[in-house]
Motif scaffolding. Structure first.
Motif, PDB file in Angstrom:
ATOM      1  N   SER A 183       0.855  -1.182   0.000  1.00 35.43           N
ATOM      2  CA  SER A 183       0.000   0.000   0.000  1.00 35.43           C
ATOM      3  C   SER A 183       0.897   1.240   0.000  1.00 35.43           C
ATOM      4  N   LEU A 184       0.776   2.085  -1.026  1.00 34.61           N
ATOM      5  CA  LEU A 184       1.668   3.231  -1.179  1.00 34.61           C
ATOM      6  C   LEU A 184       1.659   4.185   0.025  1.00 34.61           C
ATOM      7  N   PRO A 185       0.481   4.472   0.629  1.00 33.15           N
ATOM      8  CA  PRO A 185       0.534   5.376   1.788  1.00 33.15           C
ATOM      9  C   PRO A 185       1.344   4.816   2.949  1.00 33.15           C
ATOM     10  N   ALA A 186       1.517   3.475   3.004  1.00 33.56           N
ATOM     11  CA  ALA A 186       2.229   2.859   4.116  1.00 33.56           C
ATOM     12  C   ALA A 186       3.707   2.606   3.809  1.00 33.56           C
ATOM     13  N   VAL A 187       4.121   2.838   2.570  1.00 30.80           N
ATOM     14  CA  VAL A 187       5.514   2.576   2.195  1.00 30.80           C
ATOM     15  C   VAL A 187       6.427   3.630   2.836  1.00 30.80           C
TER      16      VAL A 187
END
Length: 348
Positions: free
Chosen positions: A58-62
């Motif tokens: 998930s990009l927001p969590a990277v």
């Protein structure tokens, strides 16, 4: 859609066909391997050289582990257990741009005037004086864009992991989870399935289509139909309740109004809700809703019924009214996939 939500979608579309090479490590004991990195729907997709998916982040969590250094090193969890190394300058710049766009948290005037409702903050503030809290919550739910749901789900999962430990990851196990999702929910289902090493029993459905499974769901049963049943039951909850609704109800009227006008929740809202989820068992929807979902998925409800109650007394209707009783149905998982999924948490 206008404002920040539009900017997010534009950033994703700009790079949706971008690919580059990378070096991926599934965990601290694994060897690094060559992979192909590409953008998905608010996710970073990691595939082998034959284009078979290995992992979805998930990009927001990277998180970037070595800011300002090349090659760039990324991880989806704070402990850096799973990592991805990229030395392609264009891909690094693209990831950074999308991460910044998805992660912007500072309120700005007119930041999220979602969809076409076009009502200014001043008008909303005047109207709220005449709305019941329930009406405000329901209105807010109708204007939350998909990219915001993904962001909330990813952030909520991060808070859950701080309580349960990071999600279990293994290359073959991750592939098996993707196949379980495709078989249980179909190719158009959003989000992903993850396995938690501890926490609430059964399965949770988070905003953005993230489904969490307790490791016992994949380790204890002999048949993958039980795990598939938990996935179907979790996804069926969205038929009766939006997964963001209980977050807003717990947060209260003021937090809901802030979310409607700025797109932001108070900082401790998701952390508090994560604590509630981890400390309690998910509620079951009505048997009628469950049976309809099982019939649509072509998955038997009996295995889930006995997993919820070994005697079957409290789940007798799921057994007697099993829509696939006495019928053959498509294979849920091949034996090798089920074995890989059962071992996804290793010996942790």
């Amino acid at each position: 859609m206008t404002g920040n939500a539009s900017a997010k979608m534009t950033a994703l579309r700009e790079y949706q066909h971008l690919e580059s090479g990378g070096l991926w490590r599934a965990d601290t004991d694994a060897q690094r391997r060559d992979v192909i990195v590409s953008f998905g729907d608010a996710t970073l997709v990691i595939s082998d050289t034959a284009n078979r998916p290995l992992s979805h982040w998930s990009l927001p969590a990277v998180a970037r582990l070595n800011s300002g250094t090349r090659p760039a090193l990324y991880s989806p969890d704070p402990n850096g257990t799973e990592t991805l190394e990229i030395d392609d300058d264009y891909m690094i710049d693209a990831i950074e741009k999308v991460r910044i766009t998805l992660g912007k948290r500072q309120p700005r005037q007119g930041r999220l005037r979602w969809l076409s409702f076009g009502i200014s903050t001043a008008i909303v503030l005047s109207l709220i004086l005449f709305w019941l809290p329930n009406a405000l919550t329901q209105h807010t739910l109708t204007v939350v864009p998909a990219v915001k749901r993904v962001e909330i789900g990813a952030n909520l999962l991060g808070h859950i992991q701080s309580l349960t430990g990071t999600t279990c990851r293994a290359p073959l196990g991750n592939q098996a989870l993707r196949r379980l999702q495709l078989r249980s929910l179909g190719p158009d289902a959003p989000g992903q399935i993850v396995v938690l090493p501890a926490g609430p029993s059964g399965a949770l459905y988070l905003p953005g289509g993230i489904i969490t499974l307790n490791r016992a769901v994949v380790e204890d049963p002999e048949d993958p139909a039980t795990a598939a049943g938990h996935v179907v039951a979790a996804a069926a909850r969205i038929m009766v309740q939006d997964p963001i609704e209980p977050i807003l109800r717990q947060a209260g009227l003021r937090a809901t109004l802030r979310f409607l006008t700025t797109g932001d929740l108070p900082p401790d809202t998701l952390q508090s809700y994560a604590e509630v989820l981890v400390a309690s068992s998910p509620e079951r929807v009505s048997d009628d809703v469950l049976l309809s979902a099982f019939a649509a998925a072509r998955i038997p409800s009996t295995p889930l019924a006995y997993d919820l109650d070994i005697t079957g007394e409290k789940t007798i209707s799921l057994i007697e009214a099993d829509p696939l009783l006495g019928q053959t149905f498509p294979l849920i998982l091949a034996d090798e996939d089920w074995i890989s999924l059962q071992g996804i948490c290793g010996s942790r």
